[in-house]
Enzyme design. Structure first.
Site, PDB file in Angstrom:
ATOM      1  CG  ASP A 191      -1.696   1.310   1.332  1.00 30.44           C
ATOM      2  OD1 ASP A 191      -2.650   1.471   0.549  1.00 30.44           O
ATOM      3  OD2 ASP A 191      -1.347   2.148   2.173  1.00 30.44           O
ATOM      4  CE1 TYR A 241       0.329   7.716   3.398  1.00 29.55           C
ATOM      5  CE2 TYR A 241       0.868   5.655   2.316  1.00 29.55           C
ATOM      6  CZ  TYR A 241       0.025   6.403   3.105  1.00 29.55           C
ATOM      7  OH  TYR A 241      -1.129   5.834   3.602  1.00 29.55           O
ATOM      8  CE  LYS A 297      -3.883   5.071   1.221  1.00 33.35           C
ATOM      9  NZ  LYS A 297      -2.602   4.400   0.931  1.00 33.35           N
ATOM     10  CG  PHE A 347       1.075  -1.556  16.895  1.00 30.00           C
ATOM     11  CD1 PHE A 347       0.618  -2.768  17.382  1.00 30.00           C
ATOM     12  CD2 PHE A 347       2.135  -1.569  15.997  1.00 30.00           C
ATOM     13  CE1 PHE A 347       1.213  -3.963  17.007  1.00 30.00           C
ATOM     14  CE2 PHE A 347       2.733  -2.758  15.610  1.00 30.00           C
ATOM     15  CZ  PHE A 347       2.273  -3.969  16.119  1.00 30.00           C
ATOM     16  CG  ASN A 348      -5.303   2.344  18.956  1.00 29.76           C
ATOM     17  OD1 ASN A 348      -5.717   1.329  19.524  1.00 29.76           O
ATOM     18  ND2 ASN A 348      -6.068   3.042  18.119  1.00 29.76           N
ATOM     19  CB  SER A 349      -0.280   6.274  16.878  1.00 29.56           C
ATOM     20  OG  SER A 349      -0.423   6.785  18.174  1.00 29.56           O
ATOM     21  CB  ILE A 408      -0.324   2.801  23.560  1.00 34.75           C
ATOM     22  CG1 ILE A 408      -0.249   2.441  25.047  1.00 34.75           C
ATOM     23  CG2 ILE A 408      -1.701   2.525  22.949  1.00 34.75           C
ATOM     24  CD1 ILE A 408      -1.104   3.309  25.939  1.00 34.75           C
TER      25      ILE A 408
END
Length: 338
Positions: A54, A59, A85, A236-238, A240
């Site tokens: 992806d 990016y 995208k 990983f929720n950025s 944590i």
């Protein structure tokens, strides 16, 4: 769970590996990556059997697409699935005049939002040129969410449904694309798009994880009913869910609040009981849902990539998931690996 397992991509005729290679870090996100490291990353992923990739024009202002194309150009094109995208056009400019943040020393182009029909067609052609590949399999409409566009989001969403969607649907009808979708940070935006238009797929960042399962209320059931595939990034929720509840842990790119730290600490205690790495649980949980064929992981170096692949394959007993649910740390209706 095997990262190389091939899984059907929703209602399409595509098959993707359960572990996907996300290329945002290869656009020099927050830190510069040299060409040797970028090449080694792709080689490691390919040699490990990963066949889902992806990328996006955003990016690295085109750098990620350029590096992705360079790495995949001489592979058999039928051996991998590639997503990019639309929603931004790139214009050449002097490096000294470009604000690259949060990218570092990216490609010499400015980014310009464009959700029109003509802009989408231009973005598609430009991506093919940067990649230097014969076709792209999946195109997502990028960043039409509140997180990115704020108060402009309702109007931006309408523009994208009227402009981008018509262009991508035309390309799909012509056979130039095999799947079209939306890539955002909020499941509610994906849900609204699926209610309004005939999308095949979604890329959802961080909103279906060990910590967050609200997408089970309406969005993911609608995906199952419609045969729409969901790729999940940001599992990983950025940070944590990879680092654990340690001082300075990040949640959604900011210091984790006390309630999140407390919940993660409780999940870690269950992990310790069953000898399961927290990150392994986070990765494997996501792809247990029938609408989610692949987890898209962005990593910064070969070691991180190899660690993610190891976590993805780490054995997890069924009792672990049952224990999480019994303690109220995971929704009862959340599918888990079997």
């Amino acid at each position: 769970m095997l990262p190389t397992q091939k899984r059907k991509f929703g209602r399409t005729n595509l098959d993707v590996t359960a572990f996907g290679f996300g290329t945002a870090p290869l656009g020099n996100f927050l830190a510069e990556m040299d060409e040797a490291t970028a090449t080694a990353m792709f080689d490691t992923a390919w040699d490990a059997g990963i066949r889902m990739f992806d990328t996006a024009p955003m990016y690295g202002h085109g750098l990620s697409e350029a590096r992705t194309g360079q790495a995949l150009r001489w592979k058999n094109r039928d051996d991998f699935v590639l997503a990019s995208k639309v929603g931004r056009l790139l214009k050449p400019a002097r490096r000294a005049d470009i604000d690259f943040a949060p990218w570092v020393n990216a490609a010499p182009f400015t980014l310009q939002f464009d959700y029109s029909y003509d802009g989408t067609m231009r973005a598609y052609e430009d991506s093919l040129q940067r990649l230097g590949l014969e076709h792209i399999d999946i195109m997502f409409i990028h960043d039409i969410d509140v997180f990115t566009r704020g108060s402009e989001q309702p109007e931006v969403f309408k523009q994208a449904m009227d402009g981008c969607y018509r262009a991508l649907a035309s390309l799909r009808d012509q056979g130039a694309l095999k799947a079209i979708g939306v890539g955002v940070n909020e499941w509610q935006v994906c849900h609204a798009a699926l209610e309004q238009r005939d999308f095949d797929a979604f890329l959802l960042a961080g909103r279906y994880t060990l910590l967050e399962q609200d997408a089970l209320d309406a969005f993911l059931p609608l995906c199952v009913a419609r045969g729409a595939a969901v790729l999940v990034g940001g599992g990983f929720n950025s940070g944590i869910l990879a680092t654990g509840a340690k001082p300075g842990a990040k949640y959604n790119y900011a210091p984790a609040p006390a309630a999140i730290m407390d919940k993660v600490a409780k999940i870690e205690a269950v992990c310790a009981t069953h000898n399961v790495p927290l990150a392994a649980a986070a990765l494997q949980f996501v792809v247990a849902h029938p609408a989610i064929p692949s987890f898209i992981a962005g990593t910064r170096n070969v070691q991180q990539l190899q660690q993610n692949l190891a976590w993805f394959s780490h054995p997890i007993p069924a009792e672990f998931w049952a224990d999480l649910k019994a303690k109220g740390l995971l929704r009862e209706d959340a599918p888990v690996p079997t």
